[in-house]
Design an enzyme around this catalytic site. Structure first.
Site, PDB file in Angstrom:
ATOM      1  N   GLY A 143      -0.790 -12.267 -14.961  1.00  0.00           N
ATOM      2  CA  GLY A 143      -1.905 -12.590 -13.981  1.00  0.00           C
ATOM      3  C   GLY A 143      -1.636 -11.825 -12.612  1.00  0.00           C
ATOM      4  N   CYS A 144      -2.181 -12.135 -11.627  1.00  0.00           N
ATOM      5  CA  CYS A 144      -1.954 -11.259 -10.326  1.00  0.00           C
ATOM      6  C   CYS A 144      -0.776 -10.899 -10.020  1.00  0.00           C
ATOM      7  CB  CYS A 144      -2.564 -12.141  -9.278  1.00  0.00           C
ATOM      8  SG  CYS A 144      -2.706 -11.285  -7.685  1.00  0.00           S
ATOM      9  N   PHE A 145      -0.421  -9.668  -9.785  1.00  0.00           N
ATOM     10  CA  PHE A 145       0.914  -9.066  -9.433  1.00  0.00           C
ATOM     11  C   PHE A 145       1.294  -9.797  -8.140  1.00  0.00           C
ATOM     12  CE2 PHE A 145      -1.448  -4.687  -9.160  1.00  0.00           C
ATOM     13  CZ  PHE A 145      -2.092  -5.108  -7.695  1.00  0.00           C
ATOM     14  N   TRP A 146       0.545 -10.173  -7.334  1.00  0.00           N
ATOM     15  CA  TRP A 146       1.037 -10.578  -5.947  1.00  0.00           C
ATOM     16  C   TRP A 146       2.121 -11.820  -6.464  1.00  0.00           C
ATOM     17  CZ3 TRP A 146      -4.255 -11.274  -3.310  1.00  0.00           C
ATOM     18  CH2 TRP A 146      -5.054  -9.789  -2.990  1.00  0.00           C
TER      19      TRP A 146
END
Length: 175
Positions: A9-12
């Site tokens: 998913g989002c790397f954040w």
């Protein structure tokens, strides 16, 4: 030190979680698995480059075992969602493990088996050989710590950080 490259998913979110763990020396957000050299965030978001948002996690296996790094990966995202995590949709948000050599591939395969015992339904996480890893733009690095009040961080990243803190309390860095 050892380095794993993981996409979920989002790397954040991955960045935020891995930075909390003892033995993790560095986390770099970036792009891998695609065909376009040195892609930008905007280009990756089009879904046309083949890249996944990923993190490069460098850790000391004498402090935190490789299996824990991988089990955390399967705790912080849903590996049953194909090309998405929640409202983040597209191949750039796929669940993937990018291995460097046969030894990592074997570790990653074992982690997939363990994850299959925890999650109902078919796991869609792919195992891919690591190609070129491109560091994301500076504003993506350590995004959660720099933007704790940002809506996505509050609604999506914070619950994942909290879940991992609870499940892996003995590996959380002292404040």
């Amino acid at each position: 030190m050892e380095t794993f490259v993981l996409a979920g998913g989002c790397f954040w979110c991955l960045d935020a979680v891995y930075r909390t763990l003892e033995g993790v020396d560095d986390v770099v957000s970036g792009y891998t698995g695609g065909t376009v050299p040195n892609p930008s965030y905007e280009l990756v978001c089009t879904g046309t480059t083949g890249h996944a948002e990923a993190v490069e996690v460098r850790f000391d296996p004498a402090v935190i075992p490789a299996d824990i790094i991988l089990d955390v990966f399967f705790t912080l995202h849903d590996p049953r969602q194909l090309n998405r995590q929640g409202n983040d949709i597209g191949t750039q948000y796929r669940s993937a493990m990018f291995y460097q050599g046969e030894e990592q591939k074997v570790l990653f395969e074992a982690a997939l088996v363990r994850a299959g015992e925890l999650w109902d339904g078919g796991i869609v996480t792919t195992l891919e050989p690591l190609g070129e890893f491109y560091r994301a733009e500076d504003y993506h690095q350590d995004f959660f710590a720099k933007n704790p009040g940002q809506g996505y961080c509050m609604a999506v990243a914070l619950p994942k950080v909290s879940k991992v803190r609870k499940a892996y309390a003995s590996y959380i860095k002292a404040a």
